[in-house]
Enzyme design. Structure first.
Site, PDB file in Angstrom:
ATOM      1  N   SER A   1     -50.610  71.810 -43.692  1.00 37.76           N
ATOM      2  CA  SER A   1     -51.813  70.160 -44.376  1.00 37.76           C
ATOM      3  C   SER A   1     -50.928  68.895 -44.951  1.00 37.76           C
ATOM      4  CB  SER A   1     -52.709  70.187 -44.608  1.00 37.76           C
ATOM      5  OG  SER A   1     -53.409  68.343 -44.649  1.00 37.76           O
TER       6      SER A   1
ATOM      7  N   HIS B   1     -58.731  71.886 -38.294  1.00 38.26           N
ATOM      8  CA  HIS B   1     -57.786  71.499 -39.732  1.00 38.26           C
ATOM      9  C   HIS B   1     -57.559  72.856 -40.097  1.00 38.26           C
ATOM     10  CE1 HIS B   1     -54.667  69.374 -41.899  1.00 38.26           C
ATOM     11  NE2 HIS B   1     -56.108  69.128 -42.578  1.00 38.26           N
TER      12      HIS B   1
ATOM     13  N   ASP C   1     -58.129  69.504 -33.977  1.00 35.15           N
ATOM     14  CA  ASP C   1     -57.690  68.986 -34.780  1.00 35.15           C
ATOM     15  C   ASP C   1     -57.541  67.496 -35.683  1.00 35.15           C
ATOM     16  OD1 ASP C   1     -56.806  68.127 -37.735  1.00 35.15           O
ATOM     17  OD2 ASP C   1     -55.075  69.641 -37.584  1.00 35.15           O
TER      18      ASP C   1
END
Length: 762
Positions: free
Chosen positions: A590, A710, A678
Site C-alpha cells: 500500500s 487490499h 482491492d
C-alpha cells in the site's frame, strides 16, 4: 505448551512451526460457585495450513482469588474447536451466551442462545426474511445483550425485494401482457453504494432486536434516513438504544481504517421513537461504552477530514444531565508519560467496577500499552510501561479482573490475568500467566531512535522530528546480515513491537528486515535456505503513537518526508548494526509500497530485490478507482469536498509525486502481489507498473489473487505470498555465506532480459 523450535530448517517448516501459536480473539468471565471463583472462556485462532483455513477453538479456565490480590488459575476443560461461528457474546451475568452461526448446508444464519442446560433458543434469521445478512465486520458489527437478558441487539443489511421474474416479452407465450406495477421494473439492477474496502457487501445497515421471550424479531424504526447505524448497545433501563451513526450523504467514503468520517453517538428512545444526537454535530465519534452503574457513557472522538487515522479525544457524557466533558484531549507533542490515544475502538468491557476508572490499549510510540484512565481526575497511568513485551491488548475487564494478551517480536502471545487494585494503588500489577508462550531462540529486537534533520525549522519544531524503528536480528554470525526494509502503509499507522509469525520466520531463517508494515505473510516454500538477516520496522514521521503534530506534519510531504525518513533509518541501521550494505531489499504494501518505489527510483543501484503488495504508484489514477478519493487530495495538502472534481493542476501535482513518473529509473527486480478485489488501491496500479517495467527490461513478476482484497487476507493467500516473497529474496540476495557480488562492479548482479522479460521465483 511445546517449546519453540531450536533450529532453522526450510522456510515452510519454520513458518509452520511458528504459526502454531494461537491468538486469543475474545474472552468473557462468568461467576462460578462462590464469590471468589470465576470461569474464563476464551476464543482462539491460528492458521491451519494443511486445511488451508483458520483453526478456531475455545479454552476454559478456572480463576480463584487467593487473597491479597493474588489469583490462582487452572484449566477447567479441554480445548474445543469452533465451527461456523460468526459472532458470540456472553450476557451481563455470564449465564447465557448468544451465538450467531451460518448453517453450512443451506447457508442460513442462525442466532442461538446457550446456557448451563443447553440451547434454549434457535432462530433462523434467513428464513424469517426480516432483514439481509447480519454484519460481522468492524466498524458496524455488534451483538449486545439487554441488562434484563431478554433481548439481543445486532446490525444487519436492510431487506430488499427479491428479484422480479423475467419481463413478459422474455417469457414464451406471454406477449402482450402488461406489468401490473411498472414503477418496479428493473429494480434488480439498481446500483446500491457500499462502504468500500472490506465492506463491499455492506450498504444499508439497520438495527435489529430479538425478543427472547416472544421469539420475535423487530427492525427498529426511528433512525434518520441519512445515517447508517452500528456499534449499538442498550441504554440504561433497556428503554432505548445507543448507537453510532455514520452520515452517508451525499455519498459513502471507505470506512475501513478511516476514523475521520462524520459520525455521532445517538440515542433512540424505543417508546417515543425520538432519535437524539449525544455527541458533537460535526465530529467523528465512535465506540460508546456505558459504565456499570449506567450513569456515564464513554466514547472516542476525532476531527473530521484530514488524516484517515489520528490522535483522538476521550469524551464522557453524564447520562441524566447530558453534559459532556473531555477526559483526555488530543496530544500534539508526546511526553514520556502519555503520547495520546490512537485506538480504533475501546475494549468491549473497559470500565472498572467503581464506574470511575477505565483501562484501554493504545499505541505509545513503537509500543502498544495498557493505560488506566481516571475519568474524574483526568489522569493516565501506564500499566505496562517498561515491560519486556511490546504489545498489550485488553480482552475484558469484569469484576475488576483484567484479562489481556501480551507479546513481543520474538515472543508469541501469552494470555495473562490480574486483579485491578483499588484506586491510586494500581502499580505494580501482578500478572498471572495462563498460557505462557516461550520466546523464539536466537531472535533479538531493539528500538532505534532516529533524529531527522530539522530542515530549517526552529528548535521548538524539532520535537516532531524524532521517530523510531524496530530492529529484529537473528543469531550473530561472522558474516554481516542482509537487510530487508519495510516501511509501513497507511501512512498513518504504526508498526508496534508485537508478535508476527511471518516476520519471526524470516528472522529465524536469517533475513534482516527494516519493517514498517505488517501485511499477512504466510508460509514460504520448502527446500530453500535463507541468508542470515535482521528485521526492523520504520515508524517514519506521520506514524501513530508519536503525537498529532507528527501526523499532521506529513500532509503535503508524502513521497518526500516519509521516503527520506525511511532511508535515514536504513543508513543509521547500517552504521550501527552488522548488516551487509550490498544486500538490501524492500518489502512493503500500500503506502509502504509507494515509499519503496520512490526509494527504488531515487537510488537504482541501492536495493537488490523488492516485493510489494497492492502498491500505490499512480496517484491521479486513484481518484476515480479508490474508495477513499479524499486521501489523494489531503495527502498533498490540498482541500477536499464531496463535490470537488479533479483540476489540471491537481492532477499535475499528484503525478509529480507518483512513483510511476520515475519508473524508468527503476532497475531492481520486483515482485508484485495484487488482490483483484482491492477497493482501496485498484489492482490496475500494479498492472500499469508491471507493463512499464517489462518494457524497460526490469525483472518483474506479478501474482494475481482473484478473491484477494487490499489486505490479501486468508490462510492460503498469505501462505502463497510469503512463499513467493521468500523465494524472490533468496534468488536476488544470495544464500548464507554466499553474497552475490559482481566481480567487475562490486555490486550484486541483476537478472537480465530484454523488454517483456520476467523473472520467475527461482
Amino acid at each position: 505448551m511445546a517449546a519453540a523450535p531450536q533450529g532453522a530448517g526450510s522456510p515452510a517448516a519454520c513458518y509452520q512451526e511458528l504459526s502454531r501459536f494461537p491468538a486469543v480473539t475474545r474472552a468473557a468471565l462468568g461467576a462460578a460457585a462462590g464469590a471468589q471463583t470465576f470461569l474464563l472462556y476464551t476464543e482462539c485462532s491460528r492458521p491451519d495450513l494443511p486445511r488451508r483455513r483458520p483453526l478456531r477453538f475455545s479454552r476454559l479456565y478456572s480463576l480463584r482469588h487467593a487473597g491479597d490480590g493474588r489469583l490462582a488459575a487452572s484449566h477447567a476443560a479441554l480445548s474445543t474447536e469452533i465451527h461456523n461461528q460468526l459472532l458470540s457474546q456472553d450476557s451481563p451475568t455470564g449465564q447465557l451466551r448468544a451465538v450467531l452461526s451460518r448453517c453450512p448446508r443451506q447457508g442460513h444464519e442462525l442466532l442461538e442462545v446457550w446456557g448451563s442446560s443447553g440451547r434454549s433458543h434457535s432462530v433462523d434469521l434467513t428464513a424469517l426474511g426480516r432483514h439481509g445478512e447480519v454484519y460481522t465486520e468492524r466498524p458496524f458489527a455488534c451483538l449486545a445483550w439487554s441488562r434484563s437478558e431478554t433481548r439481543l441487539l445486532y446490525v444487519a443489511e436492510k431487506s430488499r425485494p427479491k428479484p422480479r421474474p423475467p419481463c413478459p416479452w422474455d417469457v414464451p407465450g406471454a406477449a402482450g401482457l402488461v406489468e401490473e406495477d411498472e414503477e418496479e421494473e428493473g429494480e434488480q439492477f439498481v446500483y446500491h453504494e457500499d462502504w468500500g474496502e472490506a465492506l463491499s457487501t455492506r450498504s444499508e445497515p439497520v438495527l435489529c432486536a430479538l425478543d427472547l421471550e416472544g421469539c420475535s424479531i423487530s427492525v427498529l424504526e426511528g433512525v434518520p434516513g441519512h445515517l447508517s447505524p452500528g456499534q449499538a448497545l442498550w441504554s440504561p433501563g433497556d428503554r432505548g438504544v445507543v448507537f453510532v451513526g455514520w452520515w452517508h450523504e451525499p455519498f459513502r467514503l471507505g470506512l475501513s481504517a478511516c476514523s475521520n468520517r462524520r459520525s455521532g453517538i445517538f440515542h433512540l428512545d424505543l417508546s417515543s421513537g425520538r432519535c437524539e444526537l449525544l455527541s458533537a454535530e460535526r465530529a467523528a465519534a465512535c465506540s460508546p461504552r456505558l459504565s456499570p452503574d449506567g450513569r456515564r457513557l464513554l466514547y472516542l472522538e476525532g476531527d473530521l477530514g484530514g488524516p484517515h487515522r489520528q490522535c483522538l479525544r476521550l469524551r464522557m457524557l453524564t447520562w441524566q444531565t447530558r453534559q459532556t466533558v473531555t477526559v483526555l484531549d488530543v496530544v500534539q507533542e508526546p511526553t514520556e508519560a502519555f503520547a495520546g490515544l490512537y485506538a480504533e475502538e475501546l475494549p468491549p468491557r473497559c470500565w472498572a467496577a467503581d464506574s470511575r476508572r477505565v483501562v484501554l490499549g493504545t499505541p505509545q510510540r513503537s509500543r502498544t500499552d495498557l493505560l488506566l484512565v481516571d475519568t474524574e481526575a483526568a489522569t493516565v497511568t501506564n500499566l505496562t510501561a517498561g515491560s519486556p513485551e511490546g504489545h498489550w491488548e485488553l480482552l475484558t475487564l469484569q469484576w475488576d479482573l483484567l484479562v489481556a494478551t501480551c507479546s513481543a517480536p520474538h515472543q508469541p502471545p501469552s494470555l495473562v490475568v490480574a486483579v485491578l487494585p483499588p484506586a491510586c494503588r494500581e502499580l505494580p500489577l501482578r500478572w498471572v500467566p495462563l498460557e505462557d508462550a516461550p520466546t523464539v531462540p536466537g531472535i533479538t529486537w531493539k528500538t532505534l531512535r532516529i533524529a531527522a534533520p530539522c530542515g530549517g525549522q526552529s528548535s521548538a519544531a524539532c520535537g516532531t522530528q524524532a521517530f523510531e524503528a524496530l530492529l529484529l536480528s537473528p543469531p550473530a554470525s561472522s558474516a554481516p546480515h542482509p537487510l530487508i526494509v519495510c516501511p509501513h502503509g497507511g501512512p498513518h499507522a504504526v508498526f508496534d513491537a508485537h508478535w508476527r509469525p511471518s516476520m519471526a520466520a524470516l528472522c529465524r531463517l536469517g533475513f534482516a528486515v527494516l519493517l514498517g508494515e505488517c501485511w499477512g505473510l504466510g508460509a514460504p516454500s520448502s527446500g530453500d535456505v535463507a541468508p542470515t538477516a535482521s528485521i526492523s520496522p520504520v515508524n517514519y514521521r506521520g506514524s501513530l503513537g508519536f503525537g498529532q503534530a507528527g501526523i499532521t506534519a506529513l500532509l503535503g510531504r508524502v513521497g518526500q518526508q516519509d521516503v527520506a525518513d525511511t532511508q535515514l533509518a536504513v543508513e543509521q541501521a547500517l552504521r550501527s548494526e552488522p548488516l551487509d550494505p550490498q544486500r538490501l531489499a524492500l518489502l512493503a504494501g500500500s503506502h509502504g509500497a509507494f515509499i519503496a518505489l520512490h526509494l527504488l527510483a531515487r537510488e537504482p543501484e541501492r536495493y537488490q530485490a523488492c516485493a510489494l503488495r497492492g502498491p500505490v504508484s499512480n496517484l491521479p489514477a486513484l481518484l476515480g478507482t479508490s474508495d477513499i478519493p479524499d486521501w489523494r487530495y489531503v495527502s498533498l495538502g490540498l482541500p477536499y469536498s464531496f463535490e470537488r472534481v479533479p483540476r489540471a493542476e491537481d492532477v499535475a501535482a499528484m503525478l509529480l509525486r507518483s512513483p510511476i513518473a520515475q519508473a524508468a529509473r527503476v532497475r531492481t527486480p520486483l515482485l508484485l502481489c495484487v488482490g483483484a478485489r482491492d477497493r482501496r488501491v485498484s489492482p490496475t496500479q500494479a498492472l500499469e507498473l508491471h507493463r512499464v517495467l517489462r518494457a524497460t527490461g526490469v525483472p518483474v513478476r506479478l501474482l494475481w489473487y482473484p478473491e484477494g482484497g487490499h489486505a490479501l487476507a486468508g490462510t492460503e493467500t498469505q501462505a502463497d505470498v510469503f512463499r513467493n516473497c521468500a523465494r524472490w529474496f533468496l534468488r536476488h540476495l544470495g544464500h548464507l555465506g554466499q553474497p552475490r557480488h559482481d566481480s567487475s562492479t562490486g555490486t550484486a548482479p541483476r537478472a537480465h532480459g530484454g523488454p517483456g522479460a520476467t523473472a520467475g521465483p527461482g
